[in-house]
Design a protein around this motif. Structure first.
Motif, PDB file in Angstrom:
ATOM      1  N   ALA A   1     -32.687  23.007   9.429  1.00 15.09           N
ATOM      2  CA  ALA A   1     -32.265  21.979  10.391  1.00 15.09           C
ATOM      3  C   ALA A   1     -33.470  21.269  10.994  1.00 15.09           C
ATOM      4  N   THR A   2     -34.543  22.018  11.201  1.00 14.29           N
ATOM      5  CA  THR A   2     -35.772  21.408  11.714  1.00 14.29           C
ATOM      6  C   THR A   2     -36.363  20.449  10.691  1.00 14.29           C
ATOM      7  N   GLY A   3     -36.335  20.827   9.411  1.00 13.18           N
ATOM      8  CA  GLY A   3     -36.818  19.937   8.362  1.00 13.18           C
ATOM      9  C   GLY A   3     -36.011  18.657   8.299  1.00 13.18           C
ATOM     10  N   ASN A   4     -34.682  18.779   8.411  1.00 12.90           N
ATOM     11  CA  ASN A   4     -33.822  17.597   8.409  1.00 12.90           C
ATOM     12  C   ASN A   4     -34.124  16.708   9.615  1.00 12.90           C
TER      13      ASN A   4
ATOM     14  N   GLY B   1     -33.266  11.290  -5.090  1.00 11.76           N
ATOM     15  CA  GLY B   1     -32.402  12.124  -4.264  1.00 11.76           C
ATOM     16  C   GLY B   1     -31.286  12.765  -5.054  1.00 11.76           C
ATOM     17  N   ALA B   2     -30.688  12.008  -5.980  1.00  8.49           N
ATOM     18  CA  ALA B   2     -29.588  12.537  -6.778  1.00  8.49           C
ATOM     19  C   ALA B   2     -30.046  13.682  -7.669  1.00  8.49           C
ATOM     20  N   VAL B   3     -31.181  13.511  -8.321  1.00  3.06           N
ATOM     21  CA  VAL B   3     -31.717  14.561  -9.205  1.00  3.06           C
ATOM     22  C   VAL B   3     -31.983  15.839  -8.407  1.00  3.06           C
TER      23      VAL B   3
ATOM     24  N   TYR C   1     -30.241  19.461  -8.854  1.00  2.00           N
ATOM     25  CA  TYR C   1     -31.113  20.625  -9.069  1.00  2.00           C
ATOM     26  C   TYR C   1     -30.722  21.775  -8.132  1.00  2.00           C
ATOM     27  N   ILE C   2     -30.488  21.463  -6.850  1.00  5.80           N
ATOM     28  CA  ILE C   2     -30.068  22.497  -5.898  1.00  5.80           C
ATOM     29  C   ILE C   2     -28.735  23.101  -6.331  1.00  5.80           C
TER      30      ILE C   2
ATOM     31  N   VAL D   1     -34.417  16.425   1.167  1.00  6.04           N
ATOM     32  CA  VAL D   1     -33.038  15.945   1.069  1.00  6.04           C
ATOM     33  C   VAL D   1     -32.817  14.801   2.060  1.00  6.04           C
ATOM     34  N   SER D   2     -33.390  14.928   3.248  1.00  2.00           N
ATOM     35  CA  SER D   2     -33.221  13.907   4.289  1.00  2.00           C
ATOM     36  C   SER D   2     -33.866  12.582   3.909  1.00  2.00           C
ATOM     37  N   VAL D   3     -35.143  12.627   3.517  1.00  3.45           N
ATOM     38  CA  VAL D   3     -35.882  11.375   3.304  1.00  3.45           C
ATOM     39  C   VAL D   3     -35.567  10.711   1.979  1.00  3.45           C
TER      40      VAL D   3
END
Length: 207
Positions: free
Chosen positions: A43-46, A79-81, A85-86, A120-122
């Motif tokens: 959450a901090t990373g986001n 972002g899609a790739v 992957y996740i 994921v955010s950026v």
């Protein structure tokens, strides 16, 4: 920024901050897989990623994304790739979501969780376009005001962090569902499939 205007911004931002998306799905997945502290790290990373987007939008990156099909396409493919992957990692990891003795031991460091959520955010062009549409409505005309940018960026990011924190603290109750191997299998398949689905939707998204 007048306090009344800030309150209006908070009210308008609540819906996009809590609406389902890749970041919320990542928070839910981390809560079920690794526990509360892991989710707070992601959450901090986001949150930091959203603050970076806020400043980038103020300095023209959002306008570039809205105007340039090439820039939008490149970012959305990246972002899609990453989302696919996740999803594939979750689907292939047979130990995902397994609860042992009522507790989960994180298999990722806080820094890895932070960086995963930040990326994921950026790399979410939709988030960039939402902020591009939202922030200017609450900014003064006639140039860049760093104080306003900071207030808007930190406020929006904090609302998203609060949403992810709520998911983290609800994790203990959610993990009670994962006492059955059959349920674990289905949760893993659904979660991995949703990440792949988010990635596919992002890859086909238009401005």
């Amino acid at each position: 920024m007048p306090f009344e205007l800030w309150l209006m911004f908070v009210a308008v931002s609540l819906l996009p901050a809590i609406s389902p998306g890749p970041a919320v799905m990542l928070a839910l997945s981390n809560t079920l897989r690794f526990g509360r502290n892991a989710t707070l790290a992601s959450a901090t990373g986001n949150m930091i990623g959203l603050i970076v987007i806020g400043y980038a939008v103020a300095f023209g990156f959002g306008a570039l994304m809205a105007a340039s099909a090439v820039a939008f396409t490149v970012l959305k493919i990246i972002g899609a790739v990453y989302l696919v992957y996740i999803g594939i990692k979750i689907l292939r990891d047979g130990s995902s979501f397994q609860v042992q003795d009522g507790a989960l031991t994180p298999r990722k460091s806080p820094m890895k969780l932070f960086l995963e959520a930040f990326f994921v955010s950026v790399t979410n062009p939709k988030a960039i376009l939402v902020i591009t549409a939202l922030f200017p409505q609450f900014m003064s005309k006639g140039g860049i005001n760093l104080a306003e940018i900071t207030i808007l960026s930190v406020t929006y990011a904090a609302l998203c962090f609060a949403n992810h924190a709520a998911i983290a603290f609800a994790g203990g109750h959610m993990r009670q569902f994962l006492t059955s191997a059959r349920r674990v299998r289905w949760v893993r398949r659904i979660t991995g499939g949703l990440f792949v689905g988010f990635g596919a939707a992002l890859a086909t998204a238009s401005r």
